[in-house]
Design a protein around this motif. Structure first.
Motif, PDB file in Angstrom:
ATOM      1  N   GLN A  76     -47.783  15.032 -30.962  1.00 37.84           N
ATOM      2  CA  GLN A  76     -47.019  13.803 -30.767  1.00 37.84           C
ATOM      3  C   GLN A  76     -47.895  12.763 -30.072  1.00 37.84           C
ATOM      4  O   GLN A  76     -48.475  13.059 -29.025  1.00 37.84           O
ATOM      5  CB  GLN A  76     -45.784  14.084 -29.901  1.00 37.84           C
ATOM      6  N   GLU A  77     -47.994  11.598 -30.657  1.00 38.66           N
ATOM      7  CA  GLU A  77     -48.701  10.507 -30.000  1.00 38.66           C
ATOM      8  C   GLU A  77     -47.735   9.791 -29.060  1.00 38.66           C
ATOM      9  O   GLU A  77     -46.609   9.490 -29.453  1.00 38.66           O
ATOM     10  CB  GLU A  77     -49.234   9.505 -31.033  1.00 38.66           C
ATOM     11  N   ALA A  78     -48.170   9.494 -27.859  1.00 33.92           N
ATOM     12  CA  ALA A  78     -47.273   8.915 -26.870  1.00 33.92           C
ATOM     13  C   ALA A  78     -46.761   7.535 -27.267  1.00 33.92           C
ATOM     14  O   ALA A  78     -45.668   7.128 -26.865  1.00 33.92           O
ATOM     15  CB  ALA A  78     -47.972   8.830 -25.513  1.00 33.92           C
ATOM     16  N   TYR A  79     -47.533   6.815 -28.066  1.00 30.91           N
ATOM     17  CA  TYR A  79     -47.123   5.450 -28.423  1.00 30.91           C
ATOM     18  C   TYR A  79     -46.064   5.438 -29.531  1.00 30.91           C
ATOM     19  O   TYR A  79     -45.473   4.406 -29.824  1.00 30.91           O
ATOM     20  CB  TYR A  79     -48.333   4.615 -28.846  1.00 30.91           C
TER      21      TYR A  79
ATOM     22  N   ARG B  39     -40.195  23.590 -40.017  1.00 32.27           N
ATOM     23  CA  ARG B  39     -39.129  24.106 -39.154  1.00 32.27           C
ATOM     24  C   ARG B  39     -39.316  23.722 -37.681  1.00 32.27           C
ATOM     25  O   ARG B  39     -38.458  24.041 -36.850  1.00 32.27           O
ATOM     26  CB  ARG B  39     -39.081  25.627 -39.264  1.00 32.27           C
ATOM     27  N   PHE B  40     -40.399  23.061 -37.379  1.00 36.31           N
ATOM     28  CA  PHE B  40     -40.723  22.715 -35.996  1.00 36.31           C
ATOM     29  C   PHE B  40     -40.510  21.213 -35.764  1.00 36.31           C
ATOM     30  O   PHE B  40     -40.973  20.396 -36.556  1.00 36.31           O
ATOM     31  CB  PHE B  40     -42.173  23.079 -35.678  1.00 36.31           C
ATOM     32  N   SER B  41     -39.857  20.894 -34.689  1.00 30.04           N
ATOM     33  CA  SER B  41     -39.661  19.493 -34.331  1.00 30.04           C
ATOM     34  C   SER B  41     -39.695  19.368 -32.813  1.00 30.04           C
ATOM     35  O   SER B  41     -39.528  20.355 -32.087  1.00 30.04           O
ATOM     36  CB  SER B  41     -38.335  18.964 -34.885  1.00 30.04           C
TER      37      SER B  41
ATOM     38  N   PHE C 290     -39.202  14.165 -27.832  1.00 23.89           N
ATOM     39  CA  PHE C 290     -40.119  13.499 -26.914  1.00 23.89           C
ATOM     40  C   PHE C 290     -39.365  12.417 -26.151  1.00 23.89           C
ATOM     41  O   PHE C 290     -38.871  11.454 -26.753  1.00 23.89           O
ATOM     42  CB  PHE C 290     -41.281  12.899 -27.706  1.00 23.89           C
ATOM     43  N   GLN C 291     -39.263  12.603 -24.857  1.00 25.57           N
ATOM     44  CA  GLN C 291     -38.598  11.630 -23.989  1.00 25.57           C
ATOM     45  C   GLN C 291     -39.660  11.097 -23.022  1.00 25.57           C
ATOM     46  O   GLN C 291     -39.920  11.699 -21.981  1.00 25.57           O
ATOM     47  CB  GLN C 291     -37.457  12.294 -23.213  1.00 25.57           C
ATOM     48  N   LYS C 292     -40.278   9.957 -23.398  1.00 23.85           N
ATOM     49  CA  LYS C 292     -41.425   9.468 -22.635  1.00 23.85           C
ATOM     50  C   LYS C 292     -41.054   9.086 -21.201  1.00 23.85           C
ATOM     51  O   LYS C 292     -41.794   9.392 -20.267  1.00 23.85           O
ATOM     52  CB  LYS C 292     -42.062   8.266 -23.353  1.00 23.85           C
ATOM     53  N   ALA C 293     -39.924   8.426 -21.037  1.00 27.12           N
ATOM     54  CA  ALA C 293     -39.543   7.990 -19.686  1.00 27.12           C
ATOM     55  C   ALA C 293     -39.284   9.189 -18.785  1.00 27.12           C
ATOM     56  O   ALA C 293     -39.641   9.186 -17.606  1.00 27.12           O
ATOM     57  CB  ALA C 293     -38.307   7.093 -19.753  1.00 27.12           C
ATOM     58  N   ALA C 294     -38.712  10.206 -19.346  1.00 27.14           N
ATOM     59  CA  ALA C 294     -38.416  11.416 -18.584  1.00 27.14           C
ATOM     60  C   ALA C 294     -39.603  12.360 -18.535  1.00 27.14           C
ATOM     61  O   ALA C 294     -39.564  13.376 -17.839  1.00 27.14           O
ATOM     62  CB  ALA C 294     -37.213  12.139 -19.188  1.00 27.14           C
ATOM     63  N   LYS C 295     -40.655  12.053 -19.278  1.00 24.90           N
ATOM     64  CA  LYS C 295     -41.849  12.906 -19.372  1.00 24.90           C
ATOM     65  C   LYS C 295     -41.457  14.322 -19.766  1.00 24.90           C
ATOM     66  O   LYS C 295     -41.841  15.307 -19.117  1.00 24.90           O
ATOM     67  CB  LYS C 295     -42.638  12.865 -18.058  1.00 24.90           C
ATOM     68  N   SER C 296     -40.719  14.372 -20.858  1.00 27.13           N
ATOM     69  CA  SER C 296     -40.237  15.636 -21.375  1.00 27.13           C
ATOM     70  C   SER C 296     -40.649  15.775 -22.834  1.00 27.13           C
ATOM     71  O   SER C 296     -40.650  14.805 -23.596  1.00 27.13           O
ATOM     72  CB  SER C 296     -38.712  15.685 -21.245  1.00 27.13           C
ATOM     73  N   PHE C 297     -40.986  16.996 -23.221  1.00 28.65           N
ATOM     74  CA  PHE C 297     -41.514  17.231 -24.572  1.00 28.65           C
ATOM     75  C   PHE C 297     -41.111  18.633 -24.992  1.00 28.65           C
ATOM     76  O   PHE C 297     -41.865  19.585 -24.837  1.00 28.65           O
ATOM     77  CB  PHE C 297     -43.041  17.078 -24.536  1.00 28.65           C
ATOM     78  N   SER C 298     -39.929  18.783 -25.571  1.00 30.38           N
ATOM     79  CA  SER C 298     -39.444  20.111 -25.940  1.00 30.38           C
ATOM     80  C   SER C 298     -39.716  20.392 -27.409  1.00 30.38           C
ATOM     81  O   SER C 298     -39.805  19.483 -28.231  1.00 30.38           O
ATOM     82  CB  SER C 298     -37.954  20.245 -25.630  1.00 30.38           C
ATOM     83  N   LEU C 299     -39.837  21.659 -27.721  1.00 32.87           N
ATOM     84  CA  LEU C 299     -40.095  22.123 -29.090  1.00 32.87           C
ATOM     85  C   LEU C 299     -38.874  22.862 -29.604  1.00 32.87           C
ATOM     86  O   LEU C 299     -38.398  23.788 -28.960  1.00 32.87           O
ATOM     87  CB  LEU C 299     -41.308  23.060 -29.122  1.00 32.87           C
ATOM     88  N   LYS C 300     -38.391  22.452 -30.756  1.00 33.29           N
ATOM     89  CA  LYS C 300     -37.284  23.139 -31.404  1.00 33.29           C
ATOM     90  C   LYS C 300     -37.801  23.858 -32.641  1.00 33.29           C
ATOM     91  O   LYS C 300     -38.451  23.268 -33.492  1.00 33.29           O
ATOM     92  CB  LYS C 300     -36.177  22.166 -31.813  1.00 33.29           C
ATOM     93  N   ILE C 301     -37.484  25.155 -32.689  1.00 38.87           N
ATOM     94  CA  ILE C 301     -37.840  25.970 -33.846  1.00 38.87           C
ATOM     95  C   ILE C 301     -36.546  26.326 -34.553  1.00 38.87           C
ATOM     96  O   ILE C 301     -35.669  26.988 -33.982  1.00 38.87           O
ATOM     97  CB  ILE C 301     -38.594  27.251 -33.443  1.00 38.87           C
TER      98      ILE C 301
END
Lengths: 117, 115
Positions: free
Chosen positions: A51-54, A63-65, A68-79
């Motif tokens: 994921q690019e931050a911009y 199947r992977f997504s 990305f929540q930039k303000a919260a600095k969160s980056f979860s992976l859903k399988i």
């Protein structure tokens, strides 16, 4: 200094079900990349998704997504539709992008995913 | 084509001995990274080579660790006077170029055990 935190040392999912792995990071920079890597018992690190931050749009790869929540600095992976072959260690990683050059990867501690048949 | 290769796959040594770990990057890749994966510390960056530029050694944990890259290709990570805390898997990665983001491709690693 940049840090990456994975709060779930282990996760388990039933085959064909959906699982979400969490990752938070800390940085004061604006240009960076985030990744999820998979490491099976063979030790081979495999890039799952990037994921690019911009970019506001969340990355997807089959199947992977990610969420990305930039303000919260969160980056979860859903399988989705989990498969037995998805069982592995999953590492969240951050890479600074500066002056047209990429830095080294900074990794979280990892989440061990088990898939139950 | 061939991926990143590392040798040996496993190395057992005695405390105080020197060891050399080798990495063969993907042909044409100008960037090369070394990482260490240990139980206590997770995955840590060690050193980064980009073309003919001076390497980024900011991740090396002590002066017992050094690395070189000959001819812009093969790299050797040397650990002198090994200690038990050096026991880890040492991973190498290479990347095509540094002018835009490029994926880092990892080798299978060398598992180092210091007795």
């Amino acid at each position: 200094a940049q840090t990456v935190t994975q709060s779930q040392p282990e996760m388990s999912v039933q085959e064909a079900e959906t699982v979400t792995l969490s990752c938070t990071y800390d940085t004061s920079e604006s240009d960076y990349y985030l990744f999820w890597y998979k490491q099976p018992p063979s030790r081979q690190m495999i890039l799952v998704i990037r994921q690019e931050a911009y970019k506001q749009q969340n990355a997807t790869e089959n199947r992977f997504s990610v969420n990305f929540q930039k303000a919260a600095k969160s980056f979860s992976l859903k399988i989705s539709d989990s498969q037995l072959g998805d069982a592995a260690m999953y590492f969240c990683a951050y890479c600074l992008w500066y002056g047209g050059s990429q830095g080294n990867l900074i990794f979280g501690k990892g989440t061990k995913l088990s898939v139950k048949p | 084509g061939a991926g990143v290769s590392q040798s040996p796959s496993n190395k057992v040594t005695e405390k105080g001995k020197d060891v050399e770990l080798r990495c063969d990057p993907i042909s044409g890749h100008t960037a090369l990274y070394w990482y260490r994966q240990s139980l206590g510390q997770g995955l840590e960056f060690l050193i980064y080579f980009q073309g003919n530029s001076a390497p980024d050694k900011s991740g090396l944990p002590s002066d017992r660790f050094s690395a070189e890259r000959t001819g812009g290709s093969v790299s050797t990570l040397t650990i002198q006077r090994t200690q038990q805390e050096d026991s880890a898997v040492y991973l190498c990665a290479s990347s095509p170029r540094d002018t835009s983001y490029n994926e880092q491709f990892f080798g299978p690693g060398t598992r180092l055990t210091v007795l």
